[in-house]
Write a protein that holds these residues in place. Sequence first.
Motif, PDB file in Angstrom:
ATOM      1  N   ALA A  56       6.771  15.610   3.276  1.00 22.24           N
ATOM      2  CA  ALA A  56       6.105  14.313   3.347  1.00 22.24           C
ATOM      3  C   ALA A  56       7.162  13.233   3.505  1.00 22.24           C
ATOM      4  O   ALA A  56       8.197  13.252   2.838  1.00 22.24           O
ATOM      5  CB  ALA A  56       5.272  14.070   2.093  1.00 22.24           C
ATOM      6  N   VAL A  57       6.897  12.298   4.418  1.00 27.34           N
ATOM      7  CA  VAL A  57       7.852  11.224   4.694  1.00 27.34           C
ATOM      8  C   VAL A  57       7.117   9.887   4.620  1.00 27.34           C
ATOM      9  O   VAL A  57       6.038   9.733   5.203  1.00 27.34           O
ATOM     10  CB  VAL A  57       8.488  11.376   6.092  1.00 27.34           C
ATOM     11  CG1 VAL A  57       9.446  10.226   6.381  1.00 27.34           C
ATOM     12  CG2 VAL A  57       9.210  12.717   6.214  1.00 27.34           C
ATOM     13  N   LYS A  58       7.690   8.930   3.886  1.00 25.50           N
ATOM     14  CA  LYS A  58       7.152   7.574   3.834  1.00 25.50           C
ATOM     15  C   LYS A  58       8.176   6.623   4.430  1.00 25.50           C
ATOM     16  O   LYS A  58       9.363   6.663   4.088  1.00 25.50           O
ATOM     17  CB  LYS A  58       6.838   7.169   2.390  1.00 25.50           C
ATOM     18  CG  LYS A  58       5.559   7.796   1.837  1.00 25.50           C
ATOM     19  CD  LYS A  58       5.144   7.138   0.525  1.00 25.50           C
ATOM     20  CE  LYS A  58       3.783   7.661   0.069  1.00 25.50           C
ATOM     21  NZ  LYS A  58       3.311   6.960  -1.154  1.00 25.50           N
ATOM     22  N   LEU A  59       7.709   5.769   5.348  1.00 26.19           N
ATOM     23  CA  LEU A  59       8.595   4.841   6.026  1.00 26.19           C
ATOM     24  C   LEU A  59       8.139   3.406   5.799  1.00 26.19           C
ATOM     25  O   LEU A  59       6.932   3.118   5.792  1.00 26.19           O
ATOM     26  CB  LEU A  59       8.618   5.128   7.534  1.00 26.19           C
ATOM     27  CG  LEU A  59       9.139   6.501   7.979  1.00 26.19           C
ATOM     28  CD1 LEU A  59       8.975   6.656   9.483  1.00 26.19           C
ATOM     29  CD2 LEU A  59      10.594   6.683   7.581  1.00 26.19           C
ATOM     30  N   GLU A  60       9.111   2.521   5.617  1.00 29.12           N
ATOM     31  CA  GLU A  60       8.799   1.093   5.519  1.00 29.12           C
ATOM     32  C   GLU A  60       8.655   0.548   6.932  1.00 29.12           C
ATOM     33  O   GLU A  60       9.594   0.610   7.734  1.00 29.12           O
ATOM     34  CB  GLU A  60       9.896   0.354   4.763  1.00 29.12           C
ATOM     35  CG  GLU A  60       9.548  -1.095   4.467  1.00 29.12           C
ATOM     36  CD  GLU A  60      10.604  -1.793   3.623  1.00 29.12           C
ATOM     37  OE1 GLU A  60      10.510  -3.030   3.491  1.00 29.12           O
ATOM     38  OE2 GLU A  60      11.506  -1.101   3.115  1.00 29.12           O
ATOM     39  N   ILE A  61       7.465   0.023   7.230  1.00 28.10           N
ATOM     40  CA  ILE A  61       7.102  -0.344   8.597  1.00 28.10           C
ATOM     41  C   ILE A  61       6.829  -1.845   8.708  1.00 28.10           C
ATOM     42  O   ILE A  61       6.312  -2.474   7.789  1.00 28.10           O
ATOM     43  CB  ILE A  61       5.836   0.432   9.024  1.00 28.10           C
ATOM     44  CG1 ILE A  61       6.131   1.928   9.097  1.00 28.10           C
ATOM     45  CG2 ILE A  61       5.297  -0.061  10.366  1.00 28.10           C
ATOM     46  CD1 ILE A  61       7.150   2.336  10.130  1.00 28.10           C
ATOM     47  N   GLN A  62       7.187  -2.414   9.858  1.00 31.46           N
ATOM     48  CA  GLN A  62       6.752  -3.772  10.186  1.00 31.46           C
ATOM     49  C   GLN A  62       5.376  -3.659  10.830  1.00 31.46           C
ATOM     50  O   GLN A  62       5.253  -3.224  11.973  1.00 31.46           O
ATOM     51  CB  GLN A  62       7.717  -4.426  11.176  1.00 31.46           C
ATOM     52  CG  GLN A  62       9.135  -4.595  10.677  1.00 31.46           C
ATOM     53  CD  GLN A  62      10.009  -5.276  11.708  1.00 31.46           C
ATOM     54  OE1 GLN A  62       9.854  -6.462  11.990  1.00 31.46           O
ATOM     55  NE2 GLN A  62      10.929  -4.523  12.288  1.00 31.46           N
ATOM     56  N   ALA A  63       4.351  -4.038  10.098  1.00 29.55           N
ATOM     57  CA  ALA A  63       2.980  -3.851  10.577  1.00 29.55           C
ATOM     58  C   ALA A  63       2.732  -4.573  11.897  1.00 29.55           C
ATOM     59  O   ALA A  63       2.019  -4.068  12.777  1.00 29.55           O
ATOM     60  CB  ALA A  63       1.993  -4.330   9.515  1.00 29.55           C
ATOM     61  N   ASP A  70       3.066   5.191   6.122  1.00 32.63           N
ATOM     62  CA  ASP A  70       3.787   4.000   5.692  1.00 32.63           C
ATOM     63  C   ASP A  70       3.807   3.969   4.169  1.00 32.63           C
ATOM     64  O   ASP A  70       3.287   4.885   3.511  1.00 32.63           O
ATOM     65  CB  ASP A  70       3.175   2.729   6.299  1.00 32.63           C
ATOM     66  CG  ASP A  70       1.730   2.483   5.849  1.00 32.63           C
ATOM     67  OD1 ASP A  70       1.285   3.109   4.854  1.00 32.63           O
ATOM     68  OD2 ASP A  70       1.051   1.662   6.487  1.00 32.63           O
ATOM     69  N   MET A  71       4.376   2.948   3.591  1.00 28.63           N
ATOM     70  CA  MET A  71       4.540   2.904   2.140  1.00 28.63           C
ATOM     71  C   MET A  71       3.199   2.821   1.410  1.00 28.63           C
ATOM     72  O   MET A  71       3.100   3.166   0.232  1.00 28.63           O
ATOM     73  CB  MET A  71       5.433   1.723   1.746  1.00 28.63           C
ATOM     74  CG  MET A  71       6.828   1.759   2.375  1.00 28.63           C
ATOM     75  SD  MET A  71       7.728   3.320   2.086  1.00 28.63           S
ATOM     76  CE  MET A  71       8.186   3.117   0.364  1.00 28.63           C
ATOM     77  N   ALA A  72       2.154   2.385   2.117  1.00 32.17           N
ATOM     78  CA  ALA A  72       0.822   2.288   1.517  1.00 32.17           C
ATOM     79  C   ALA A  72       0.018   3.566   1.696  1.00 32.17           C
ATOM     80  O   ALA A  72      -1.119   3.656   1.240  1.00 32.17           O
ATOM     81  CB  ALA A  72       0.062   1.103   2.113  1.00 32.17           C
ATOM     82  N   GLY A  73       0.604   4.550   2.372  1.00 30.41           N
ATOM     83  CA  GLY A  73      -0.082   5.826   2.564  1.00 30.41           C
ATOM     84  C   GLY A  73      -0.891   5.930   3.840  1.00 30.41           C
ATOM     85  O   GLY A  73      -1.602   6.914   4.052  1.00 30.41           O
TER      86      GLY A  73
END
Length: 218
Positions: free
Chosen positions: A204-211, A43-46
């Motif tokens: 490496a892929v970073k995704l914005e996620i709904q926690a 996720d965006m926070a790693g």
Amino acid sequence: MNKPTNHYFMIEPRGAFGLICTLGILLASSLSCAGEINVTVTDMAGNPLQDAVVYAEPANKQTATPAATAMIAQKGRRFIPLVTVVQTGASVTFPNNDTVRHHVYSFSPAKTFELKLYAGVPAAPVTFDKAGIAVLGCNIHDQMIAYVNIVDTPYFTKTDVNGKAKLADLPNGSYQLKTWHYAVAKENYTDMQTISVKGSEQAAVKLEIQANALIISK
């Protein structure tokens, strides 16, 4: 009287040796033309993301025979696995391992179907013949949910608990690497990047996620 002469024939070893060498060279050449992509999805926070679907579409589209079947079971009033990825044209069976009946359905554009109240294994599997994402539910147990990502390529996988995935045995060449996760903030968003495979590659892929949409797979 002349003694009979024994004639011994020796097979020339170079022919067999040459054949073995040729086969070895062809095999080595084939192996050297196969690459892999090692992917890390966070996720965006790693934080690592489990159950992200990762697949590679070749720049030169190719037709391949899809896997015969996959299976999504129902156990403990849950779908197992939570996320399934199949190639377009694959069939999926839905065995009910619970003591209660289920009514499995999807109203998604990629696949609309219903398996009305049943126990055991339905008579026929469901064929997923259109690329896209199908969201599954149970008409009796609202908490049950699962996802099927249907892709137009034989090169696909899912990330593990550490957010890691490997796409192996890819012929060298250019690919569109795509990554999807069921909890993405933007519905059905798929990350895309072009990658050239010439051996062992990293991505490496970073995704914005709904926690609050994350479901912990057991």
